[in-house]
Write a protein that holds these residues in place. Structure first.
Motif, PDB file in Angstrom:
ATOM      1  N   ARG A  54      46.778  23.289  43.007  1.00  0.00           N
ATOM      2  CA  ARG A  54      46.667  22.816  41.736  1.00  0.00           C
ATOM      3  C   ARG A  54      47.825  22.275  41.342  1.00  0.00           C
ATOM      4  O   ARG A  54      49.023  22.945  41.294  1.00  0.00           O
ATOM      5  N   HIS A  55      47.723  21.070  40.732  1.00  0.00           N
ATOM      6  CA  HIS A  55      49.131  20.245  39.989  1.00  0.00           C
ATOM      7  C   HIS A  55      48.382  19.586  38.791  1.00  0.00           C
ATOM      8  O   HIS A  55      47.701  18.551  38.786  1.00  0.00           O
ATOM      9  N   CYS A  56      48.314  20.260  37.563  1.00  0.00           N
ATOM     10  CA  CYS A  56      47.748  19.956  36.493  1.00  0.00           C
ATOM     11  C   CYS A  56      48.539  18.784  35.835  1.00  0.00           C
ATOM     12  O   CYS A  56      49.703  18.759  35.873  1.00  0.00           O
ATOM     13  N   PRO A  57      47.796  17.942  35.111  1.00  0.00           N
ATOM     14  CA  PRO A  57      48.434  16.647  34.443  1.00  0.00           C
ATOM     15  C   PRO A  57      49.437  17.187  33.089  1.00  0.00           C
ATOM     16  O   PRO A  57      49.251  18.239  32.373  1.00  0.00           O
ATOM     17  N   ALA A  58      50.358  16.498  32.953  1.00  0.00           N
ATOM     18  CA  ALA A  58      51.511  16.710  32.189  1.00  0.00           C
ATOM     19  C   ALA A  58      50.819  16.278  30.676  1.00  0.00           C
ATOM     20  O   ALA A  58      49.894  15.634  30.979  1.00  0.00           O
ATOM     21  N   GLN A  59      51.534  16.680  29.662  1.00  0.00           N
ATOM     22  CA  GLN A  59      50.967  16.389  28.319  1.00  0.00           C
ATOM     23  C   GLN A  59      50.595  14.955  28.078  1.00  0.00           C
ATOM     24  O   GLN A  59      49.632  14.418  27.724  1.00  0.00           O
ATOM     25  N   HIS A  60      51.611  13.969  28.407  1.00  0.00           N
ATOM     26  CA  HIS A  60      51.129  12.513  28.488  1.00  0.00           C
ATOM     27  C   HIS A  60      50.216  11.982  29.599  1.00  0.00           C
ATOM     28  O   HIS A  60      49.966  10.816  29.266  1.00  0.00           O
ATOM     29  N   GLU A  61      49.776  12.784  30.358  1.00  0.00           N
ATOM     30  CA  GLU A  61      48.922  12.331  31.356  1.00  0.00           C
ATOM     31  C   GLU A  61      47.589  12.649  30.908  1.00  0.00           C
ATOM     32  O   GLU A  61      46.557  12.280  31.576  1.00  0.00           O
ATOM     33  N   LEU A  62      47.098  13.648  29.724  1.00  0.00           N
ATOM     34  CA  LEU A  62      45.983  13.853  29.679  1.00  0.00           C
ATOM     35  C   LEU A  62      44.928  12.880  28.967  1.00  0.00           C
ATOM     36  O   LEU A  62      45.531  11.974  28.258  1.00  0.00           O
ATOM     37  N   ILE A  63      43.779  12.888  29.683  1.00  0.00           N
ATOM     38  CA  ILE A  63      43.147  11.797  29.189  1.00  0.00           C
ATOM     39  C   ILE A  63      41.984  12.238  27.935  1.00  0.00           C
ATOM     40  O   ILE A  63      41.917  13.403  27.619  1.00  0.00           O
ATOM     41  N   ARG A  64      41.750  11.181  27.077  1.00  0.00           N
ATOM     42  CA  ARG A  64      41.134  11.503  25.709  1.00  0.00           C
ATOM     43  C   ARG A  64      39.777  10.806  25.753  1.00  0.00           C
ATOM     44  O   ARG A  64      39.452  10.021  24.894  1.00  0.00           O
ATOM     45  N   CYS A  65      38.997  11.146  26.921  1.00  0.00           N
ATOM     46  CA  CYS A  65      37.767  10.411  26.716  1.00  0.00           C
ATOM     47  C   CYS A  65      36.618  11.356  27.547  1.00  0.00           C
ATOM     48  O   CYS A  65      37.056  12.426  28.140  1.00  0.00           O
ATOM     49  N   LEU A  66      35.465  11.199  27.228  1.00  0.00           N
ATOM     50  CA  LEU A  66      34.414  11.929  28.035  1.00  0.00           C
ATOM     51  C   LEU A  66      33.763  11.596  29.349  1.00  0.00           C
ATOM     52  O   LEU A  66      33.674  10.320  29.561  1.00  0.00           O
ATOM     53  N   ILE A  67      34.043  12.629  30.346  1.00  0.00           N
ATOM     54  CA  ILE A  67      33.588  12.101  31.752  1.00  0.00           C
ATOM     55  C   ILE A  67      32.172  11.435  31.712  1.00  0.00           C
ATOM     56  O   ILE A  67      31.388  12.416  31.336  1.00  0.00           O
ATOM     57  N   PRO A  68      31.926  10.504  32.249  1.00  0.00           N
ATOM     58  CA  PRO A  68      30.594  10.005  32.473  1.00  0.00           C
ATOM     59  C   PRO A  68      29.844  10.618  33.778  1.00  0.00           C
ATOM     60  O   PRO A  68      30.485  10.691  34.760  1.00  0.00           O
ATOM     61  N   ALA A  69      28.442  10.440  33.559  1.00  0.00           N
ATOM     62  CA  ALA A  69      27.556  11.000  34.790  1.00  0.00           C
ATOM     63  C   ALA A  69      27.200   9.730  35.464  1.00  0.00           C
ATOM     64  O   ALA A  69      27.361   8.550  34.903  1.00  0.00           O
TER      65      ALA A  69
END
Length: 561
Positions: free
Chosen positions: A132-147
């Motif tokens: 596990r290597h979770c994204p840093a604050q500035h790497e967070l995405i602000r969109c909804l994952i599409p199917a």
């Protein structure tokens, strides 16, 4: 004479009643006229009065238009109005609900903490880059994952065990790469899972029957299992009909979407890897552990990975190994390795198992099975012979969230005799589900009592009856993969055990009580998780997510956006 007196009394009484009626009527008319006269006048308030000097409610809040105009009128007095003046001033931006746009289609299978691009930045030694290597604050995405564009509702269980829509997981790689091993096949618009595996091309059912011939899988003693390097989790899928629930895991690697295939089938699984950190499960969790050509170097790093299996295996639990190096004399040519190399590997594994105090139960055909001791009474004495691995000191055996593995044996609870099961003996399944777990009956979790356990079961039994009314699909087979974000004692999962679902019981890593061990003692599975991070799964892998009292745990933690 008496008759005259009677008539006189009646006349007097009648006069009194008439007088009374007229008096009351007169008073009513008088008060009505007085009230009407008072309402016809305009009340005033002298600004110099005490009341005017004390009541200043509008001083800190905006006034209405009427109030502002009246303040500029005659200084003699103000006309009272009854408009609401005590109004809070809200920042308009706080009232806007943020709407997230859809992500680009290439995010369809985005797994934030196992993102392949980010993982490449980390060390490759011991597969640390696949952890596990979770994204840093500035790497967070602000969109909804599409199917995917042609996504369909998955098949219902049990049909989903054998079929999945191709459009839901559009990857043919495994059907080509593992064609001869019978993992997965493409049939028109769907995948079919024949139940095969690298070491069981004849199917998981036959393979499981071979195991059952060596150790009993049907008497209720074995309920929870873990499959390391699970592929598409066919082993766990076919154990379900034997009432054995398996936590299957595999890394996100070149074999695209192994875990995604498993969850699409309705089989418990999560992304994971044996690398440098402990597996996110408590000590003494699983009745059985399994590796079928999982390519884990069990003998390396001072036996570190077998030591971790020992930690999560319950006293008396089994470890099953098939594939290299087992039966190396037959397979060494196909494995493209020398006999000497394979023989040395098996000898090293056997040596680590002895040092862990495991007993080899049997080796037959492609299978080798070891058993962990029921306590450490003899193992402690054997440290005079085996200096390594030593028994851990001051170790929190259940701590497993971002906790590094250690090359020492996790100590079992103390016992009073060599025949006693460390930590307490578990009942057979299904009685185990509602029996008081040893961690509670022995008081090893401060604050948790038998009464709290029983009350929790009662509460969730009642709540599930209510859920059935407001969520009809719950009892109609529509849902298969269910997650409980704050599982506590597992009462939610226990109340659902008669439905065709399985529950991923999650215990937040920062909970007041570490109860995941209790959940495993009941015969259910789960994991630790910090909900400020992403869960180790692919998108669209759960049918129902349940949250009870989860927000109160995180109310003092927030992410600044």
């Amino acid at each position: 004479m008496a008759k005259d007196n009677s008539g006189s009394l009646k006349s007097e009484s009648k006069r009194r009643r008439v007088t009374y009626i007229f008096s009351v009527s007169g008073l009513c008319v008088l008060f009505y006229i007085l009230g009407a006269w008072q309402n016809s006048t305009t009340p005033t308030l002298n600004q110099r009065s005490d009341l005017a000097s004390k009541v200043e409610c509008d001083n800190d809040f905006p006034r209405s238009t009427e109030s502002l105009s009246s303040s500029s009128s005659s200084s003699e007095g103000e006309t009272l109005d009854f408009q609401a003046h005590h109004q809070l001033s809200f920042n308009d931006t706080l009232m806007v609900v943020e709407k997230f746009p859809p992500c680009a289609l290439n995010f369809s299978e985005y797994t934030p903490c196992q993102d392949l691009t980010r993982c490449k930045k980390f060390a490759r030694a011991m597969l640390a880059y696949r952890e596990r290597h979770c994204p840093a604050q500035h790497e967070l995405i602000r969109c909804l994952i599409p199917a995917p564009p042609k996504y369909k509702t998955p098949f219902k269980w049990p049909r989903s065990r054998d079929y999945a829509w191709y459009d839901n997981i559009p990857h043919r790689e495994l059907s080509i790469e593992k064609a001869v091993q019978n993992w997965i096949q493409v049939e028109g618009d769907r995948f079919r899972f024949p139940g095969g595996g690298t070491m069981f091309p004849r199917g998981a059912d036959v393979y499981i029957d071979d195991i059952n011939a060596l150790i009993s899988l049907t008497d209720g003693d074995i309920r929870t299992a873990i499959d390391t390097g699970c592929g598409v989790a066919s082993w766990g899928a076919y154990l379900l009909k034997r009432d054995i629930v398996t936590m299957s895991f595999a890394p996100r690697d070149t074999h695209e979407a192994q875990v995604q295939f498993a969850l699409e089938r309705g089989v418990p699984a999560m992304i994971g890897v044996m690398a440098t950190q402990r597996l996110p499960y408590p000590a003494r969790a699983f009745d059985m552990a399994h590796c079928s050509r999982c390519l884990i170097p069990w003998q390396d790093f001072d036996g570190l990975y077998l030591i971790e299996v020992d930690r999560v295996l319950r006293p008396g639990g089994y470890w099953i190994l098939s594939g290299p190096p087992i039966r190396w004399k037959k397979y060494y040519g196909g494995w493209e390795r020398t006999q000497e190399d394979l023989k040395q590997e098996q000898n090293s594994i056997e040596d680590v198992a002895r040092r862990l105090c495991w007993k080899k139960v049997i080796e037959k055909g492609d299978l080798a099975i070891w058993q962990k001791p029921i306590n450490h009474a003899e193992c402690i004495q054997s440290r005079r012979i085996y200096k390594t691995p030593h028994i851990c000191k001051n170790d929190d055996a259940d701590a497993a969230w971002y906790r590094k593995m250690e090359a020492c044996i996790t100590p079992l609870p103390e016992v009073s005799s060599s025949s006693e099961v460390a930590g307490g003996e578990l009942q057979k399944w299904p009685q185990r589900a509602f029996a008081v777990p040893p961690r509670i009956s022995k008081g090893t979790i401060p604050g948790l009592t038998v009464k709290k356990f029983e009350d929790d079961n009662t509460v969730w039994k009642e709540r599930i009856e209510y859920y059935k009314r407001i969520i009809p699909p719950l009892s109609q087979g529509r849902y298969r993969n269910v997650m409980d974000m704050n599982a506590y004692l597992g009462g939610f999962a226990a109340a659902l055990m008669d439905y065709p679902i399985w529950v991923m019981n999650v215990v937040p890593a920062n909970s007041d009580y570490d109860t995941l061990g209790v959940i495993y003692e009941r015969g259910f599975i789960g994991t630790y998780q910090d909900w400020c991070e992403a869960f180790s799964t692919y998108p669209r892998t759960y049918d129902l997510i349940h949250a009870s009292a989860i927000f109160s745990i995180y109310q003092d933690r927030y992410v600044s956006l």
